[in-house]
Enzyme design. Structure first.
Site, PDB file in Angstrom:
ATOM      1  N   PHE A   1      38.039 -51.841  -6.392  1.00  0.00           N
ATOM      2  CA  PHE A   1      36.863 -52.687  -6.231  1.00  0.00           C
ATOM      3  C   PHE A   1      35.653 -51.769  -6.121  1.00  0.00           C
ATOM      4  O   PHE A   1      35.470 -51.071  -5.128  1.00  0.00           O
ATOM      5  CB  PHE A   1      36.940 -53.590  -5.006  1.00  0.00           C
ATOM      6  CG  PHE A   1      35.724 -54.478  -4.897  1.00  0.00           C
ATOM      7  CD1 PHE A   1      35.644 -55.645  -5.634  1.00  0.00           C
ATOM      8  CD2 PHE A   1      34.657 -54.123  -4.097  1.00  0.00           C
ATOM      9  CE1 PHE A   1      34.509 -56.451  -5.572  1.00  0.00           C
ATOM     10  CE2 PHE A   1      33.519 -54.918  -4.018  1.00  0.00           C
ATOM     11  CZ  PHE A   1      33.443 -56.081  -4.768  1.00  0.00           C
TER      12      PHE A   1
ATOM     13  N   ASP B   1      34.211 -42.991  -4.536  1.00  0.00           N
ATOM     14  CA  ASP B   1      33.471 -44.167  -4.089  1.00  0.00           C
ATOM     15  C   ASP B   1      33.750 -44.348  -2.601  1.00  0.00           C
ATOM     16  O   ASP B   1      34.762 -44.918  -2.203  1.00  0.00           O
ATOM     17  CB  ASP B   1      33.902 -45.402  -4.883  1.00  0.00           C
ATOM     18  CG  ASP B   1      33.184 -46.673  -4.448  1.00  0.00           C
ATOM     19  OD1 ASP B   1      32.550 -46.668  -3.382  1.00  0.00           O
ATOM     20  OD2 ASP B   1      33.258 -47.684  -5.176  1.00  0.00           O
TER      21      ASP B   1
ATOM     22  N   LYS C   1      26.382 -49.396   1.762  1.00  0.00           N
ATOM     23  CA  LYS C   1      26.717 -50.167   2.960  1.00  0.00           C
ATOM     24  C   LYS C   1      26.159 -49.535   4.237  1.00  0.00           C
ATOM     25  O   LYS C   1      25.024 -49.762   4.598  1.00  0.00           O
ATOM     26  CB  LYS C   1      28.216 -50.404   3.028  1.00  0.00           C
ATOM     27  CG  LYS C   1      28.708 -51.310   1.889  1.00  0.00           C
ATOM     28  CD  LYS C   1      30.078 -51.851   2.139  1.00  0.00           C
ATOM     29  CE  LYS C   1      30.599 -52.657   0.952  1.00  0.00           C
ATOM     30  NZ  LYS C   1      29.844 -53.882   0.684  1.00  0.00           N
TER      31      LYS C   1
END
Length: 402
Positions: A141, A226, A255
């Site tokens: 994801f 990531d 984030k």
């Protein structure tokens, strides 16, 4: 009709149904706790998918934002501003890298990493024009843009959004042999999550990340990590890659970099890699804006002390010990994770992940389900041990059918 019911009905009527949130309407939040419009308190055990690593309303981050709001919030990259250089310099130092390319969202940062890797492949590695290939892992994801979902294996993320962007090869996560076979002369990068969050907090086999690092060096291929969810303290280290002593060629961050205050993301790498960009080739109106830089600078400063990483490590050990005791009793099939991050596979006899999430909500705990049977637990790193234990008590009670 209650205030909660009115808010949910209005949202259902006037917003696209691209999410299926739990039926709670948050009004205020502080630390690890949120309060809804009815005045009910909930322990946040999701932390905005790790965007809220430092808790809701963290005073240092709010003060940094307020101070910057009084000065200047946006210039665009058409001009310099006085927070930009410090942000780039200090983030690069935290990562042990040389250059930063700031963006806003995680998906933007992943797109930036993809474009950077391709340009590096053509300008530095010498891959023929239009032939660059990036290897990714199944069950990944990385976001929801058209390009990113082109290399997703999640049917929900892909369905009805084609045609898809070419140039990607998907291999099983954790399989070094498959990765080696997929790397060709035209491969420019391997893009991986050190821990796959959306897939259910999947931790790769020991030695996998180190093997990826060795293979990519041998093949002159960029290793892109990531760390949007796994990075910035979540796993007990600044970066999840550190658990195997690995430094990738490129970090993709987001984030928690914005502290749950503003969207901030970045690609961090060497001057050789990020140096391939020239003016006009890539950009963002809001990327690296003064407000974002002010908040992210405070995040970097907080991470330098190591206290949040240590807290995530110590409380994470406790979390995983307690969750591990639930396995084998007929309620939990498996537990995975690292630091203050766990995926808990619920036994079918106890219901779906959504069922358990709703029952926990009724007891004042908020988590998120994924892939049907799994719930994810990722509280803010500032959570107290007492609150964490209380949340675990509620999970035990729900699993026991109370």
């Amino acid at each position: 009709m209650s205030a909660t019911e009115r808010a949910i009905a209005s949202a259902e009527a006037h917003s696209a149904h691209n999410y299926h949130p739990l039926p709670v309407v948050v009004a205020t939040a502080d630390g690890a706790w949120m309060t809804d419009v009815e005045g009910r308190r909930f322990l946040d055990m999701l932390a905005g998918y790790s965007a809220l690593n430092f808790g809701h309303g963290n005073r240092r981050l709010i003060d940094a934002a307020k101070a910057q709001l009084e000065r200047v919030t946006l210039t665009s990259r058409a001009f310099h501003h006085d927070r930009f250089a410090d942000f780039c310099t200090q983030l690069a130092e935290l990562c042990g890298m040389e250059m930063v390319l700031p963006m806003n969202t995680g998906a933007e940062a992943v797109e930036t990493a993809v474009k950077t890797a391709r340009k590096w492949g053509y300008r530095v590695k010498g891959v023929p024009p239009g032939q660059a290939k990036i290897v990714v892992a199944a069950n990944n994801f990385h976001g929801r843009t058209t390009t990113i979902i082109s290399f997703s294996t999640d049917a929900e993320a892909r369905a009805d959004f084609g045609p898809y962007t070419p140039g990607f090869e998907i291999v099983p996560y954790g399989d070094l042999t498959a990765l080696q076979a997929a790397c060709s002369a035209n491969t420019v990068a391997v893009l991986l999550e050190p821990i796959q969050g959306e897939a259910g907090v999947l931790v790769p086999p020991a030695g996998y990340l180190a093997g990826v690092r060795e293979l990519t060096r041998e093949r002159n291929v960029l290793f892109i990590a990531d760390e949007i969810q796994s990075g910035l303290g979540r796993t007990g280290r600044t970066f999840a890659c550190e658990h195997e002593g690995v430094v990738p060629d490129m970090y993709v961050l987001g984030k928690a970099l914005g502290g749950g205050v503003v969207p901030v993301s970045a690609v961090v790498s060497s001057s050789e890699v990020l140096g391939v960009h020239r003016p006009g080739e890539h950009g963002s109106t809001f990327g690296g804006n003064p407000l974002a830089c002010a908040v992210a600078l405070e995040v970097v400063t907080m991470l330098r002390t190591g206290e949040f990483q240590q807290r995530a490590s110590e409380l994470g050990d406790h979390l995983h010990h307690e969750l591990g005791l639930l396995v084998g009793g007929g309620a939990v099939d498996a537990v995975r994770g690292r630091g203050l991050w766990a995926g808990v596979d619920i036994a079918p006899s106890r219901g779906t992940g959504r069922d358990i999430s709703e029952k926990l909500m009724d007891r004042g705990v908020l988590v998120k389900d994924t892939h049907g049977s799994t719930i994810r637990i990722a509280p803010p790193l500032v959570i107290s041990k007492e609150d964490l234990d209380w949340g675990l008590d509620q999970l035990r009670a729900v699993l026991a059918g109370e």
